[in-house]
Design a protein around this motif. Structure first.
Motif: not given
Length: 369
Positions: A316-332, A300-307
């Motif tokens: 597109v929607n993605l719900i992740l743990q609401d924490d700085w160290h949780v990361r996604v990838l971008g262009p380049g 159980t963790r706080p969650l953040i929703s990304i649209d």
């Protein structure tokens, strides 16, 4: 040892399906067709190596159109055969059952142009010994496999793998499966740029960390999304963190309801994954491979929703743990902290075209919101 893996398909026990199996093998550009009767090699095009492998102890009266002949027995018999047929390449078949036959396999791998090895015990330690002993040899080691599962292990032994695999072709589909196994990966996916439209903190919930049995690259992760037709590329924990060591086998993947891509073209809920499950690892170029799951941590963790939205309007929607160290990838190959994403930022994602039923793609109406 060669970096390009060879696929030899054995049609000696193909039966009535032989013609269809051979046609598929030629279409898939199988490297070699193996037969016990020279007549079964007649008419094959020059694009495939014609391999004659008679039963041990049986010397064929003619080699026909065979380009490679594999014989069991001592070197003198092969030398006499090579003298009589200078246009044919000869190799040695070795059945490995004990220490003495293992020494014979090592000798063959070091000295023969072709060495076909039949390991009768399920352990792969003897194969590892042969590969290590013949790492600098010029010849090719072709190891016999019962099926594609064993072929995958053979191709990966000591990370070098056998130069090739000889596998029975018993039905249509075997040639395709063998070629896919030799390729190692699962192909490529089309990744697209998505524009972040909203980020919101949504409170507590359960999220899943997926720990794989493989090291993941700095530009590699798994695709995760709330909807089966839109996912975002979540990066593995290979990048430095201020308060903990890196865990390059882990993807902090998202809330438990989320989809991810697995093997056989399926999607799976993160909550369904178990030790031994398979997921698809994807890098920023869209290159994929299947990796095994070692553990899934659900907490159980706080969650953040990304649209986010694609250029064509796909949401597109993605719900992740609401924490700085949780990361996604971008262009380049950009590594983006999820809590720092803002509308207008761009991330990498994938837009599957089919709807899903129990994880499998299906052409039917399905609305997700």
């Amino acid at each position: 040892m060669s970096s390009e893996k060879l696929c030899w398909l054995d049609i000696r026990s193909a039966g009535k399906a032989r013609q269809a199996i051979v046609e598929e093998a030629l279409h898939q550009r199988i490297d070699g067709i193996v037969a016990a009767d020279p007549a079964d090699l007649e008419g094959l095009p020059p694009t495939v190596t014609k391999v004659l492998m008679p039963p041990p102890g049986r010397q064929p009266a003619s080699y026909g159109s065979a380009g490679v002949v594999i014989l069991a027995g001592d070197a003198s018999a092969r030398a006499r055969a090579a003298e009589a047929a200078p246009d044919v390449e000869f190799g040695r078949l070795v059945e490995i059952t004990d220490a003495e036959s293992l020494d014979a396999a090592i000798e063959a791998a070091r000295t023969e142009r072709w060495s076909v090895l039949d390991f009768r015990d399920p352990t792969k330690i003897p194969l590892e010994i042969v590969i290590a002993a013949a790492a600098d040899a010029d010849g090719a080691i072709i190891t016999m496999a019962k099926n594609t599962e064993e072929a995958a292990v053979i191709f990966g032994c000591l990370q070098l793998g056998s130069d090739g695999v000889l596998m029975p072709g018993r039905s249509v589909g075997d040639a395709t499966a063998l070629k896919a196994t030799a390729a190692g990966g699962t192909g490529e996916l089309l990744l697209v740029e998505l524009e972040v439209t909203a980020v919101s903190h949504i409170g507590m919930g359960e999220r899943a960390c997926v720990d794989t049995c493989s090291y993941l690259g700095k530009d590699e992760g798994i695709l995760v999304g709330s909807h089966s037709k839109g996912m975002i590329l979540c990066v593995s924990e290979t990048h430095p963190l201020p308060y903990m060591p890196t865990r390059p086998f882990r993807v902090n993947a998202g809330a438990i309801h989320s989809y991810t891509l697995a093997d056989e073209g399926r999607t799976r809920y993160l909550s369904e994954l178990r030790a031994g499950s398979k997921v698809m690892a994807v890098d920023t170029k869209g290159r994929t491979r299947t990796v095994a799951v070692g553990r899934v941590k659900i907490e159980t963790r706080p969650l953040i929703s990304i649209d986010a939205v694609a250029a064509g309007g796909q949401e597109v929607n993605l719900i992740l743990q609401d924490d700085w160290h949780v990361r996604v990838l971008g262009p380049g190959d950009a590594v983006l902290n999820s809590t720092e994403l803002r509308p207008g930022d761009r991330v990498l994602g994938h837009l599957p075209t089919a709807d899903r039923h129990v994880g499998y793609p299906i052409d039917e109406f399905c609305h997700e919101q």
